[in-house]
Scaffold this motif. Sequence first.
Motif, short mmCIF file in Angstrom:
data_model
loop_
_atom_site.label_atom_id
_atom_site.label_comp_id
_atom_site.label_asym_id
_atom_site.label_seq_id
_atom_site.Cartn_x
_atom_site.Cartn_y
_atom_site.Cartn_z
N GLY A 126 5.91 -4.72 -18.34
CA GLY A 126 6.02 -4.31 -16.94
C GLY A 126 6.13 -5.53 -16.06
N GLY A 127 6.94 -5.40 -15.00
CA GLY A 127 7.17 -6.55 -14.12
C GLY A 127 7.02 -6.20 -12.65
N GLY A 128 6.18 -5.23 -12.34
CA GLY A 128 5.96 -4.82 -10.94
C GLY A 128 5.00 -5.75 -10.21
N GLN A 129 4.43 -5.23 -9.13
CA GLN A 129 3.56 -6.11 -8.33
C GLN A 129 2.29 -6.54 -9.06
N LEU A 130 1.78 -5.70 -9.96
CA LEU A 130 0.56 -6.12 -10.67
C LEU A 130 0.89 -7.28 -11.61
N ALA A 131 2.06 -7.20 -12.27
CA ALA A 131 2.49 -8.31 -13.12
C ALA A 131 2.72 -9.56 -12.27
N HIS B 33 -0.01 -10.00 1.81
CA HIS B 33 0.58 -10.10 0.47
C HIS B 33 1.74 -9.11 0.41
N LEU B 34 2.96 -9.60 0.27
CA LEU B 34 4.12 -8.71 0.14
C LEU B 34 4.73 -8.91 -1.23
N TYR B 35 5.19 -7.79 -1.82
CA TYR B 35 5.65 -7.86 -3.21
C TYR B 35 7.15 -8.12 -3.35
N GLY B 36 7.87 -8.14 -2.22
CA GLY B 36 9.30 -8.38 -2.29
C GLY B 36 10.08 -7.14 -2.74
N LYS B 37 9.56 -5.96 -2.44
CA LYS B 37 10.24 -4.71 -2.84
C LYS B 37 11.03 -4.15 -1.66
N LYS C 32 4.44 1.53 -2.17
CA LYS C 32 3.52 0.40 -2.00
C LYS C 32 4.33 -0.89 -1.92
N LEU C 33 4.36 -1.49 -0.74
CA LEU C 33 5.19 -2.69 -0.51
C LEU C 33 4.36 -3.96 -0.47
N GLY C 34 3.07 -3.81 -0.22
CA GLY C 34 2.21 -4.98 -0.13
C GLY C 34 0.81 -4.54 0.31
N HIS C 35 0.00 -5.51 0.64
CA HIS C 35 -1.34 -5.20 1.17
C HIS C 35 -1.81 -6.36 2.03
N VAL C 36 -2.80 -6.08 2.85
CA VAL C 36 -3.42 -7.14 3.64
C VAL C 36 -4.88 -7.22 3.22
N ASN C 37 -5.32 -8.40 2.82
CA ASN C 37 -6.74 -8.62 2.56
C ASN C 37 -7.37 -9.21 3.79
N LEU C 38 -8.63 -8.86 3.99
CA LEU C 38 -9.35 -9.35 5.16
C LEU C 38 -10.70 -9.86 4.67
N VAL C 39 -11.10 -11.03 5.15
CA VAL C 39 -12.38 -11.59 4.71
C VAL C 39 -13.11 -12.14 5.93
N ALA C 40 -14.45 -12.03 5.90
CA ALA C 40 -15.25 -12.54 7.03
C ALA C 40 -16.59 -13.04 6.49
N TRP C 41 -17.30 -13.83 7.29
CA TRP C 41 -18.61 -14.34 6.86
C TRP C 41 -19.64 -13.22 6.80
N GLU C 42 -19.56 -12.28 7.77
CA GLU C 42 -20.58 -11.23 7.88
C GLU C 42 -19.94 -9.86 7.84
#
Length: 379
Positions: A18-23, A341-345, A352-362
């Motif tokens: 398989g060569g999709g976004q997970l790969a 994060h975009l998968y180039g599809k 499912k074309l991509g996702h956005v991760n969000l991170v914070a201290w609290e």
Amino acid sequence: MNPPPSATLGIPTLGILGGGQLAQMLALAAAPLGVRVVVLEPDPLAPAQVCAEHLLAPYTDPAGLARLAECDAVTLEFENVPVEALSWLAGRVPLRPAGELLHLSKHRIREKEALRRAGAATAPFVSIEAESDLKGALESVGGRGILKTSELGYDGKGQVRVSSAAELLPAWNALGRHACVLEGWVEFAREVSLGVARNAQGQLAYGGLIENIHVGGVLRRSLYLPGDTARASAEQQARRLARSVAESWELEGLLTLEFFELPSGELIVNEVAPRVHNSGHLTQDGGGLSQFEAQVRAALNWPLQDFVPKLPCAMVNLLGWAEGREPDWQAILKLEGARLHLYGKAHKPGRKLGHVNLVAWESAELLEKLAVLETLIPQ
Ligand code: AMP
């Protein structure tokens, strides 16, 4: 155990079916470890081709499989790999997870039976293979349920909700009268998931317990809050279940358990993915090891460590939008702590074309920013 990566020992190579976004994301995680990735994938626009050697051929192609067999190990990014491909590879190259495990996880009834044997509870269910099986079926699972094709369903596809016996036959017809499982409807308090990796030495490592929100059967958002005490106790339970499934299924590789948490706090397993999972994408940016690196290491039989985020983090999926509802890309890129994060599809509504991760201290700061992020990604 395979030798650790070293310039003098050559470059380890990992094959992926398989060569999709997970790969693609597995290959991106493999690169800093000095591991080369080869994917077998018939789609010429495969997302993984930007960072992996792309064998453009069907999954059963003899030359493609022969190239995969030259790798140090082979893993996968989807469970419906043709059986012929798996049997050809078996014995020629370490296949992690193995074909026997995939045989269980790709079929909803075999999966539930094997989960129960491993000591994990599931929703009540009954097998529907012929029209005569429909009689009394709904009552036997509690009077309300969800009919799912036994194989090939994903992201809410191949399933119909049923709330009266009269709806059952039309539902089965709508699913093409294929072999199905009728599951009892579960009034869950929330949905959570947890990954577990196990190498060929039997060493185990776990992901954190992640809370998931689905809309129309498709994952919309995942959340990880480290200080949450409700999460911590459910996490212990999830780890115990994950361990018994991983050990009784003789996992070599990584699998993700999706759970329903009942109002009592008990976890029952909805389904198992024999691979990294959409809910674990937040591990890319939460600090600590990512689920992708964990699968790469487990597949290569390298030492493992837990892949739990160090910081509060969340993920929102980017699905193909309806007209006039495109995400606000500029604002997403400007939002502090957000990573796109975009998968180039190619765009297609609902895809499912991509996702956005969000991170914070609290956690409080994360939740505030998540509310902002959600407004930038209209549904
Ligand atoms: P699945 O493809 O089986 O993961 O189902 C997709 C989503 O549908 C799940 O994440 C739940 O939100 C919902 N769902 C599936 N099965 C059930 C069930 N037996 N009871 C209640 N909700 C369910």
